[in-house]
Design an enzyme around this catalytic site. Sequence first.
Site, short mmCIF file in Angstrom:
data_model
loop_
_atom_site.label_atom_id
_atom_site.label_comp_id
_atom_site.label_asym_id
_atom_site.label_seq_id
_atom_site.Cartn_x
_atom_site.Cartn_y
_atom_site.Cartn_z
N ALA A 152 0.84 -1.21 0.00
CA ALA A 152 0.00 0.00 0.00
C ALA A 152 0.87 1.26 0.00
O ALA A 152 1.64 1.46 -0.92
CB ALA A 152 -0.97 -0.02 1.17
N LYS A 156 2.72 -9.82 -5.73
CA LYS A 156 3.56 -8.78 -5.13
C LYS A 156 5.04 -9.16 -5.16
O LYS A 156 5.88 -8.34 -5.51
CB LYS A 156 3.12 -8.51 -3.69
CG LYS A 156 1.77 -7.80 -3.62
CD LYS A 156 1.30 -7.69 -2.18
CE LYS A 156 -0.05 -6.98 -2.13
NZ LYS A 156 -0.66 -7.06 -0.81
#
Length: 814
Positions: free
Chosen positions: A610, A681
């Site tokens: 994030a 990711k």
Amino acid sequence: MKVLKFGGTSVGSAKNINKVIDILTNYSKSDSIICVVSAVGGITDKLLNVADLALNKDDIYKNDFEAIKQKHFDIIRELIPSKNEKVLNAVNDKLNELNSLLDGIYLINELSPKTSDKLVSFGELLSSYIISETMKSRGLNTERKNSQELVVTDSNFTKSEVDYTLTNKNIKDYFNKANQRITILPGFISKSKLGEITTLGRGGSDFTAAIVAAALKVDQLEIWTDVSGMFTTNPKMVKQAIPIKQLSYQEAMELSHFGAKVLYPPTVQPVLSLKIPIHIKNTLKPNDVGTIISDESNGEFATAKGISNISNIALLTLQGNGMVGIPGFSKRLFETLSQEKINIILITQASSEHSICFGIDAKDAELAKSSIDSAFENEISLNKIDPLIVEIDLSIIALVGDNMKSHQGISGKMFSSLGRNNINIRAIAQGASEKNISAVIAEKDVKKALNTLHERFFEGNIKQLNVFITGVGNVGEKLIEQIKLQQDYLKENLKINLRIIGLSNSRKMVFGEHGLDLTDWKEQLEKGEKATLQGFLNAANEINLRNSIFVDVTANHDVSNLYAEYLKSSIAVVACNKIACSSDYENYKRLKRLSLKYNAPFLFETNVGAGLPVIDTLNNLIASGDKVTSIQAVLSGSLNFVFNNFDDTNKFHDVVKQAQKEGYTEPDPRIDLSGVDVARKILILARESAKEMNLEDIKNDSFLTKANLNSDTVDDFYQTLIDDEEHFQSLFASAKSKNCQLKYVAEFDNGNAKVGLKEIPEGHPFYNLEGKDNIVMFYTQRYPDQPMIIKGAGAGADVTASGIFADIIRAENE
Ligand code: ADP
Ligand code: ASP
Ligand code: MG
């Protein structure tokens, strides 16, 4: 004695004419005044238009004539409400003459330049008569003199040359004897030595005033118009343009020659040698200081003073091997153009002499092509040169300033800013005087180019960022709120003017070229047009603003498919959407290449952790020459939340439900629980560490059961979690027995990557990872034993929005 000129808008309505009369009344208290006036605003264009209709036998011309008539009558009635018969009758007679002329054009189907001049002369004749009669009716000591009896020209209709000897004599003779306080002169119109009606060219009233000012050697010439001076660039194109206080004659000439319509280019010529200053003033805001044009330059800007543009340019190229080293080609070329009276605005010639390229008014392009091709017929037939190449839909932009010559790097600055914004330059010319650098660009890019250059040279480094956001769910909404709160701070402290130009959700989209008002963006979006992804892209391209940034706050595959198109238009892409960067390696690489090629940043910090600066840190390590040896990370805020809350006192199903409810999981929780999201990711981190890798290359030992993995729908999935509670409890029990914590870990080691659930012993940096936190440990050549660790909240709308925000600001700096 003073000479003032009032332009079309200044005399465009009774209200404005009253303002003019106020100014004149005031001035005439201390001096005698000569006032040159234009036609009523827009009338010259209307006269030419109506004549064109008559010429083409379009009966509508009668209506248009009536409209012209009505406009003048309305003005008279408002200015002279009573006892106006004499003026109305005189104007009516004049208009009857005009009507007969139009009927003639209609009947004989011909409109020569000579007739055209006669036709447009009505505009100034009428306006000057009406204004002087109004002033007389108010008791002001006023006379009108028809300047056709003063200004003598050759017979070159529509733009005739002035005979200064005769003209100056006429002007001096007349004003020596005149004893009225105020003289009104129609601008623009003149007569040839043979007595034919001529004009001084469009915009020529400025010139009339300068001719009179020079003949009488007055102290100052004032040009009153509808803007407060000559601006740094056309104020209609660039909102931030500001008036230039002081300009030299040369600067004013360059700016006006290259399109600053506020001053007709020949105006400077008569007053220059007499050093009569020109003061440009605004009739609508008479207290504004305006611009002084004089012998001195020393303006407030050290280098560039202004930017001009000319539209409707054609670029013509004469090229061929037969031209090299042979003198006389250019001479013949320019002679041909001069014979056809075609004005050349800009010339460039490559030193190889293999080609000459020049810019002219597009209306002359056809004539230029036919005359040049026939002048070089012989060489063309022998293949020594090619037929003339003509390109249209172009414009010239010019950067002007006396002091540019003593400063290096100005053209570098000019062209790099244009290049960065994907504005293609077709030709460049820099005068030997170095007072002007001009470039030929596509017409469609003019507004963007003017704004780009204005920002670069005149806006005290304030940089505009123009953002287009797709996806206004949880995160998007937070992002808009953050931008709204931060706009003033950014302007003041970082000199960034951050504006949201476009917004879209899956149903609607809305645009505001000057920045959307963020106080009620939701209502605006609701009222917007139907959204399509292609439509959003097209709008960003059409609005064509510099420093544009596309922001993807969706998780949508189709949106990510368009990144390439944005980058190709030099629009930066900021993505929170992970799909593009975790898609096929070739696609990821291609986007990176496009980003470099088109100078458009492609940023996706929020793809991992994030708002945590994970990718940025990694990029900085690599850029400074470090090499990543291993990455160990907990990258799923939602999985961390799940395993931090799950124990033998609750149920796995309930904890997952809660994670979804709190917004930590993807809309489909299987993407998180199956490990796919974490795999994406670590894939992105591996790729950013220069490893060529695809999703299939990542080992994924799922902790889920077969039933969980094979569930058809999200509801089915939740049911299998209930069914398999025992399995999850055994995972927990095993870890507990070893005094370990369960963490879902991603690893990249020795070029291999894997994801999976791990039992983490006490003392390990992951052991105490709380809530929805993420942690990334980079082991590199410079950090071989003690890794560089980044840790903090790795999920949630607020932190994700701030990560996107940081990327937007980063896009500016790149
Ligand atoms: P007038 O009718 O008073 O002669 P013009 O329309 O000929 O007025 O000229 C004024 C207009 O020139 C302005 O309204 C503006 O749109 C245009 N213009 C173009 N470039 C510039 C500039 N650099 N500074 C000021 N005005 C400019
Ligand atoms: N009326 C003329 C024109 O519109 C001259 C002027 O206004 O300067 O071109
Ligand atoms: Mg003008």
